[in-house]
Design a protein around this motif. Structure first.
Motif, PDB file in Angstrom:
ATOM      1  N   ARG A  22       0.705  -1.299  -0.259  1.00 59.97           N
ATOM      2  CA  ARG A  22      -0.037   0.162  -0.080  1.00 59.97           C
ATOM      3  C   ARG A  22       0.910   1.354  -0.058  1.00 59.97           C
ATOM      4  N   CYS A  23       0.343   2.393  -0.427  1.00 60.98           N
ATOM      5  CA  CYS A  23       1.113   3.652  -0.565  1.00 60.98           C
ATOM      6  C   CYS A  23       0.063   4.689  -0.715  1.00 60.98           C
ATOM      7  N   ASN A  24       0.370   5.915   0.291  1.00 60.38           N
ATOM      8  CA  ASN A  24      -0.393   7.103   0.184  1.00 60.38           C
ATOM      9  C   ASN A  24       0.167   7.980  -0.894  1.00 60.38           C
ATOM     10  N   LEU A  25       1.162   7.699  -1.904  1.00 59.02           N
ATOM     11  CA  LEU A  25       1.177   8.453  -2.978  1.00 59.02           C
ATOM     12  C   LEU A  25       1.055   7.620  -4.279  1.00 59.02           C
ATOM     13  N   ARG A  26       1.196   8.371  -5.495  1.00 67.22           N
ATOM     14  CA  ARG A  26       0.929   7.807  -6.640  1.00 67.22           C
ATOM     15  C   ARG A  26       1.993   8.015  -7.766  1.00 67.22           C
ATOM     16  N   CYS A  27       3.332   7.887  -7.168  1.00 69.78           N
ATOM     17  CA  CYS A  27       4.326   8.538  -8.173  1.00 69.78           C
ATOM     18  C   CYS A  27       4.262   7.800  -9.687  1.00 69.78           C
ATOM     19  N   GLN A  28       4.305   8.668 -10.510  1.00 69.08           N
ATOM     20  CA  GLN A  28       4.214   8.292 -11.858  1.00 69.08           C
ATOM     21  C   GLN A  28       4.899   7.335 -12.598  1.00 69.08           C
ATOM     22  N   TYR A  29       6.274   7.254 -12.040  1.00 69.68           N
ATOM     23  CA  TYR A  29       7.138   6.263 -12.510  1.00 69.68           C
ATOM     24  C   TYR A  29       6.847   4.812 -11.835  1.00 69.68           C
ATOM     25  N   CYS A  30       6.047   4.899 -10.965  1.00 70.31           N
ATOM     26  CA  CYS A  30       5.748   3.638  -9.855  1.00 70.31           C
ATOM     27  C   CYS A  30       4.424   2.864  -9.907  1.00 70.31           C
ATOM     28  N   MET A  31       3.529   3.835 -10.406  1.00 72.91           N
ATOM     29  CA  MET A  31       1.956   3.365 -10.595  1.00 72.91           C
ATOM     30  C   MET A  31       1.083   4.282 -11.459  1.00 72.91           C
ATOM     31  N   PRO A  32       0.201   3.707 -11.904  1.00 70.55           N
ATOM     32  CA  PRO A  32      -0.838   4.663 -12.591  1.00 70.55           C
ATOM     33  C   PRO A  32      -1.525   5.501 -11.558  1.00 70.55           C
ATOM     34  N   GLY A  69       8.668  -0.780   0.805  1.00 69.49           N
ATOM     35  CA  GLY A  69       7.334  -1.001   0.329  1.00 69.49           C
ATOM     36  C   GLY A  69       7.010  -0.731  -0.985  1.00 69.49           C
ATOM     37  N   GLY A  70       5.784  -0.276  -1.207  1.00 73.90           N
ATOM     38  CA  GLY A  70       4.741   0.393  -0.729  1.00 73.90           C
ATOM     39  C   GLY A  70       5.310   1.338   0.317  1.00 73.90           C
ATOM     40  N   GLU A  71       4.613   2.054   1.004  1.00 79.72           N
ATOM     41  CA  GLU A  71       4.999   3.034   1.852  1.00 79.72           C
ATOM     42  C   GLU A  71       5.114   2.454   3.434  1.00 79.72           C
ATOM     43  N   THR A  98      11.552   5.551   2.719  1.00 79.70           N
ATOM     44  CA  THR A  98      10.161   6.159   2.742  1.00 79.70           C
ATOM     45  C   THR A  98       9.943   7.282   1.928  1.00 79.70           C
ATOM     46  N   ASN A  99       8.662   7.876   1.696  1.00 77.20           N
ATOM     47  CA  ASN A  99       8.420   8.977   1.053  1.00 77.20           C
ATOM     48  C   ASN A  99       8.190   9.978   1.915  1.00 77.20           C
ATOM     49  N   GLY A 100       8.250   9.765   3.166  1.00 75.09           N
ATOM     50  CA  GLY A 100       8.681  10.720   4.086  1.00 75.09           C
ATOM     51  C   GLY A 100       7.468  11.752   4.525  1.00 75.09           C
ATOM     52  N   MET A 325       6.851  -0.907  -8.610  1.00 81.25           N
ATOM     53  CA  MET A 325       8.025  -0.937  -7.742  1.00 81.25           C
ATOM     54  C   MET A 325       7.270  -1.219  -6.419  1.00 81.25           C
ATOM     55  N   SER A 326       6.115  -0.753  -6.117  1.00 77.64           N
ATOM     56  CA  SER A 326       5.348  -0.684  -4.737  1.00 77.64           C
ATOM     57  C   SER A 326       5.009  -2.266  -4.356  1.00 77.64           C
ATOM     58  N   THR A 327       4.982  -2.896  -5.124  1.00 75.94           N
ATOM     59  CA  THR A 327       4.657  -4.414  -4.652  1.00 75.94           C
ATOM     60  C   THR A 327       6.066  -5.150  -4.485  1.00 75.94           C
TER      61      THR A 327
HETATM   62 FE1  SF4 Z   1       5.826   6.677  -4.951  1.00 78.47          FE
HETATM   63 FE2  SF4 Z   1       7.076   5.028  -3.184  1.00 78.47          FE
HETATM   64 FE3  SF4 Z   1       4.523   5.233  -3.273  1.00 78.47          FE
HETATM   65 FE4  SF4 Z   1       5.733   4.200  -5.382  1.00 78.47          FE
HETATM   66  S1  SF4 Z   1       5.697   3.249  -3.232  1.00 78.47           S
HETATM   67  S2  SF4 Z   1       4.052   5.446  -5.514  1.00 78.47           S
HETATM   68  S3  SF4 Z   1       7.652   5.291  -5.219  1.00 78.47           S
HETATM   69  S4  SF4 Z   1       5.890   6.715  -2.658  1.00 78.47           S
END
Ligand code: SF4
Ligand code: SAM
Length: 330
Positions: A22-32, A69-71, A98-100, A325-327
């Motif tokens: 799981r993640c609270n961001l949606r970085c464009q290079y990591c997921m849609p 992670g994920g985060e 971490t994404n901080g 990458m988050s998986t």
């Molecule tokens: Fe961004 Fe990390 Fe979340 Fe991927 S796992 S969307 S890189 S914060």
């Protein structure tokens, strides 16, 4: 002690563990933008399972773990797990990526854990609007505040900057400038196609050489020693406090002395970032395997570690690299 040595004589001393997908961001290079299909909770490794896997690995010579992670900080009770893990007397170092966004209130508690040495903070832009475009969340101020707090803390801070053609290559020099007064390592990472099929189009290839040339347009840099099995090629601007690293993650020139394995959040063992998971440890544990059986399994599986990331990619059974990458746990 038996140790994990692959068929190329490389000893595995470092495990990277994704504590969640799981993640609270949606970085464009990591997921849609809509995120990825997360797995049901019961498919994630439990903390007890993670502790046990790491304990067995440390009994086989692993001394360093990265929690990612994920985060990591979105998983409930992550801090308690971190404290539990630090009781493992065979473990020397625990690092966290971490994404901080959620770490701030835990920094003091983390500082008390002497095994936690480095925090890798992912920050791909120093401009709020661009940061929003990349992560699709308006959290730049929080992340920058985290950067400042971590820099003042007793933890060593590394910044992870994914170099994205058409987005942040114009900020490479600004990131290097940060090392003038801050005792941090800025690490530029080559973008890889682990994007959850977010379908990023790369206008240009920004590889190690290109990134280096961009830095050299503004600074004269010296090569500094790369630690054994380091993922980065490291440099420093004379009299600057911090250092610069470039991680050739995609061009894969660092496989020769790889000392790593990865465990995904669902318990898949990955001998290489580019393989597609060679065995599910979670299922093996849930069928009642003993610690000794687990040890025998790890000793056998690391023998299958491919010589390099290109061979790992060619051997994939599930098609081309496209998972997020988050998986995997970057
Ligand atoms: Fe961004 Fe990390 Fe979340 Fe991927 S796992 S969307 S890189 S914060
Ligand atoms: N969420 C945390 C974070 O972002 O730091 C930890 C997990 S994230 C998957 C770990 C690292 O992988 C981050 O530094 C992230 O920037 C990097 N990463 C993710 N997708 C990537 C990709 N396609 N290419 C290169 N690096 C990537």
């Amino acid at each position: 002690m038996q140790s994990l040595i692959d068929n190329f004589g490389r000893q595995i001393t470092y495990a990277r563990l994704a504590v969640t997908d799981r993640c609270n961001l949606r970085c464009q290079y990591c997921m849609p933008a809509e995120g990825i299909a997360i797995v049901p909770r019961n498919e994630l490794l439990t903390y007890k399972e993670m502790y046990r896997i790491i304990r067995v690995l440390t009994e086989l010579g692993v001394t360093k773990v990265r929690l990612t992670g994920g985060e990591p900080f979105v998983r409930k009770d992550f801090m308690s797990f971190l404290e539990m893990l630090s009781f493992n007397d065979l473990l020397k170092t625990i690092n966290i990526t971490t994404n901080g966004v959620l770490i701030q209130k835990h920094i003091e508690r983390i500082e008390r854990l002497t095994k936690v040495k480095n925090i890798n903070l992912s920050i791909d832009s120093l401009q709020a609007s661009k940061f929003f475009k990349i992560t699709r969340r308006a959290v730049f101020e929080d992340v920058y505040k985290t950067l400042e707090l971590l820099e003042k803390s007793s933890l060593h801070l590394k910044l992870n900057v994914v170099v994205q053609s058409g987005f942040n290559t114009d900020e490479i020099v600004d990131f290097v400038k940060l090392t003038e007064t801050k005792n941090i390592d800025v690490r530029f990472i080559e973008e890889m196609p682990f994007n959850g099929s977010g379908q990023r189009e790369w206008k240009e290839q920004w590889n190690l050489i290109r990134i280096l040339q961009e830095i050299q347009t503004a600074f004269k840099i010296d090569k500094i020693l790369d630690k054994k099995s380091s993922t980065s090629k490291n440099y420093q601007v004379k009299n600057f406090k911090g250092t610069i690293g470039i991680i050739p993650a995609f061009t894969r020139t660092i496989c020769n002395d790889c000392n790593r394995i990865r465990i995904t959040s669902t318990g898949a063992l990955k001998n290489c970032l580019f393989d597609d998971g060679i065995f599910n440890i979670r299922d093996f544990l849930r069928k009642g395997a003993s610690d000794n059986e687990l040890k025998i399994l790890f000793l056998k599986l690391v023998k299958e570690k491919p010589e390099n990331g290109f061979i790992a990619e060619a051997n994939r059974t599930q098609g081309k690299v496209s998972e997020s990458m988050s998986t995997i746990g970057g």
